[in-house]
Motif scaffolding. Structure first.
Motif: not given
Ligand code: 5GP
Length: 260
Positions: A229-235
């Motif tokens: 989830x963090x990775x989606x938000x980060x991207x």
């Protein structure tokens, strides 16, 4: 802190009466459920991330002319939205075979579909949200023909936009679920996009590795859901700038609201 009247508690969100008539506050929880709530768990920080991602997506959709219930984000876990009469349908848009489609029809997961599919499910927990045909929707009056037209054309536009938005950050939009609601103006109503758009209700695969960056990590016991989830938000460039101490947990939230 003033108390607010709770209207509804769902699996991933709590709805409170908003500050003005016709408004609602959506509180995003960390709770995760799957398989019609037979599997329950928590994804730490999910509520905070989904609040941000949903804000990001709904704001961009409104820029391309999609009417939505989103008004503004209030804080880490809450957003102000318009109160709608929810249409009892889940509108699922699919670009690639996966999940229940693959299971139902024996199509291998990951197989690109020759064209985008729109499916309708009847929102009813007791029945397990069954797949339905447009005929059922008309027959039981869940939505009018005009509303069906509006929902399907919005779903296609949302899909086109989101495919591009995610592709730009190296993510394949496999499928996703939308919910719509009616707002009334006298005797007339119109359909607007409601609920949320987040990795809870989308399948998002890394374009290079096919790694799953969505709730399937939880559903299928793959682990690493927080990171995904963090990775989606980060991207997408929406990672929270506030520290983890501000990620209020649900117990603290309830205490502040004066509930047991
Ligand atoms: P499937 O029908 O393959 O299980 O789901 C299709 C897509 O819709 C997936 O992206 C899934 O996340 C989403 N979806 C379907 N039903 C629900 C639901 O009840 N809750 C959530 N959060 N997403 C759903």
């Amino acid at each position: 802190m003033s108390r607010r009247r709770q209207i509804y508690e769902g699996k991933a969100k709590i709805l409170y009466e908003g500050p003005e008539p016709g408004t609602i506050i959506q509180y995003f929880k960390d709770d995760a459920t799957a398989f019609n709530a037979q599997k329950k768990g928590t994804i730490n920080g999910k509520g905070v991330i989904n609040n941000r991602i949903s804000e990001f997506v709904f704001t961009r959709l409104s820029h391309i002319g999609i009417p939505t219930h989103f008004i503004r984000r209030l804080n880490m876990r809450e957003q102000l939205v318009r109160q709608v009469e929810i249409i009892p349908l889940e509108v699922v848009v699919r670009n690639v075979a996966a999940g229940s489609l693959s299971k139902r029809l024996g199509i291998e997961e990951g197989e690109p579909l020759p064209h985008t599919l729109i499916e309708y499910y009847y929102k009813d927990d007791a029945l397990g949200d069954p797949l339905i045909a447009e005929e059922h929707i008309a027959c039981f009056g869940w939505a009018s023909n005009e509303e069906m037209q509006d929902m399907s054309s919005m779903a296609i536009r949302i899909n086109d936009f989101m495919c591009g938005m995610f592709a730009a950050v190296g993510i394949r939009l496999v499928d996703f679920k939308l919910e719509f609601g009616r707002i009334w103006d006298g005797d007339y109503s119109r359909v607007i996009l409601a609920d949320e758009i987040s990795p809870d209700g989308c399948r998002l695969w890394d374009m290079v590795t096919n790694e799953k960056l969505d709730k399937d990590r939880f559903r299928r016991d793959l682990g690493g859901e927080e990171d995904a989830y963090q990775e989606v938000a980060r991207r997408l460039g929406v990672l929270q700038e506030d520290g983890p101490s501000e990620v209020a947990d649900i117990a603290m939230h309830r205490k502040l609201r004066g509930k047991k």
